[in-house]
Design a protein around this motif. Structure first.
Motif, short mmCIF file in Angstrom:
data_model
loop_
_atom_site.label_atom_id
_atom_site.label_comp_id
_atom_site.label_asym_id
_atom_site.label_seq_id
_atom_site.Cartn_x
_atom_site.Cartn_y
_atom_site.Cartn_z
N ALA A 130 -33.40 -9.54 11.41
CA ALA A 130 -33.77 -10.69 12.26
C ALA A 130 -35.18 -10.58 12.83
O ALA A 130 -35.85 -11.60 13.01
N ASN A 131 -35.64 -9.37 13.11
CA ASN A 131 -36.97 -9.23 13.71
C ASN A 131 -38.05 -8.91 12.68
O ASN A 131 -39.16 -8.56 13.04
N HIS A 132 -37.73 -9.02 11.39
CA HIS A 132 -38.71 -8.77 10.33
C HIS A 132 -39.33 -10.08 9.87
O HIS A 132 -38.63 -11.05 9.59
N THR A 161 -43.64 -6.58 -1.96
CA THR A 161 -43.09 -7.20 -0.76
C THR A 161 -43.32 -6.28 0.43
O THR A 161 -43.41 -5.06 0.27
N TYR A 162 -43.45 -6.88 1.60
CA TYR A 162 -43.53 -6.07 2.82
C TYR A 162 -42.93 -6.84 3.97
O TYR A 162 -42.82 -8.06 3.93
N TYR A 163 -42.52 -6.08 5.00
CA TYR A 163 -42.07 -6.69 6.25
C TYR A 163 -42.92 -6.17 7.39
O TYR A 163 -43.50 -5.08 7.32
N LEU A 164 -42.99 -6.96 8.45
CA LEU A 164 -43.71 -6.58 9.67
C LEU A 164 -42.83 -6.90 10.86
O LEU A 164 -42.17 -7.94 10.89
N HIS A 165 -42.83 -6.01 11.84
CA HIS A 165 -42.08 -6.25 13.07
C HIS A 165 -42.65 -5.38 14.18
O HIS A 165 -43.44 -4.46 13.91
N PRO A 166 -42.29 -5.63 15.45
CA PRO A 166 -42.74 -4.74 16.52
C PRO A 166 -42.15 -3.35 16.33
O PRO A 166 -40.96 -3.21 16.01
N HIS A 185 -46.36 -4.14 21.56
CA HIS A 185 -47.70 -4.55 21.14
C HIS A 185 -48.18 -3.77 19.92
O HIS A 185 -49.27 -4.03 19.40
N VAL A 186 -47.37 -2.82 19.43
CA VAL A 186 -47.70 -2.04 18.24
C VAL A 186 -46.80 -2.52 17.09
O VAL A 186 -45.58 -2.59 17.24
N ALA A 187 -47.41 -2.83 15.97
CA ALA A 187 -46.67 -3.32 14.81
C ALA A 187 -46.22 -2.17 13.92
O ALA A 187 -46.76 -1.06 13.98
N ASN A 188 -45.24 -2.45 13.10
CA ASN A 188 -44.73 -1.51 12.11
C ASN A 188 -44.46 -2.30 10.83
O ASN A 188 -44.05 -3.46 10.89
N CYS A 189 -44.70 -1.69 9.69
CA CYS A 189 -44.48 -2.37 8.41
C CYS A 189 -43.79 -1.45 7.41
O CYS A 189 -43.83 -0.23 7.54
#
Length: 205
Positions: free
Chosen positions: A91-93, A107-112, A120-124
């Motif tokens: 849900a948060n990706h 493919t990639y995903y990004l989320h907090p 405020h820091v992202a993760n992928c």
């Protein structure tokens, strides 16, 4: 990124299309117009766009070999298609795909990375199709993710668990400005190498 399975290459930085809310859903890496190609060779432009339900089969085709190999992602090797896609599309990706000539090759995903004070820091997490290694897809996805994260107000990006034996990915992330800020000794059980370290990598945006 929890762990990068993507492979490095010498693809150039991209120039994003921007709208009222930052990057739009599609983006093409910038290519030098004076870069010539051998006679008879057609180079298709890469497109990075938001994923849709129609991409499910293509994304599973990218995820499954990586899960089964168990060399780079700390995820169950026996996950089913449904389980893997549910994880990737959590849900948060925010999920993107990279395609060339209509074929999804990455493919990639990004989320907090964290909630609350760490949001405020992202993760992928990135994965490139095995047959597309060395074609600049991993680099293009990472560049896109850095620009997209910045456009969404993130101040940094952190990779929590980069398997140290994935040397091509580690080198790519370092070339893109990430530093190794932590090492977790023997944190990953590699199927052929045994216990290997995992790295925490970080860069500001």
């Amino acid at each position: 990124m929890e762990r990068g399975t993507s492979q490095p290459s010498d693809a150039g930085h991209g120039r994003p299309h921007r709208g009222a809310h930052g990057l739009t859903g599609s983006w093409r890496p910038y290519c030098h117009r004076n870069r010539s190609m051998p006679s008879g060779v057609v180079k298709h432009a890469m497109l990075i766009r938001s994923s849709t339900e129609a991409d499910a089969d293509a994304i599973w085709g990218i995820l499954e070999p990586v899960l089964r190999a168990g060399e780079t992602y700390a995820l169950p090797r026996d996950w089913t298609r449904a389980e893997a896609l549910a994880y990737w599309h959590a849900a948060n990706h925010t999920v993107f795909v990279a395609e060339e000539a209509g074929e999804v090759l990455g493919t990639y995903y990004l989320h907090p990375n964290q909630m609350g004070g760490g949001a405020h820091v992202a993760n992928c997490g990135y994965i490139t199709h095995g047959r597309a290694v060395g074609r600049g897809i991993a680099r293009a996805m990472c560049v896109h993710s850095l620009q997209f994260a910045s456009s969404q107000g993130f101040k940094a990006m952190q990779f929590n668990f980069v398997v140290s034996s994935n040397q091509r990915a580690v080198a790519l992330w370092q070339r893109l400005g990430f530093e190794i800020v932590g090492r977790l000794p023997a944190a990953y059980k590699h199927p052929t190498l045994g216990l290997v370290d995992a790295l925490v990598m970080y860069r500001t945006l």
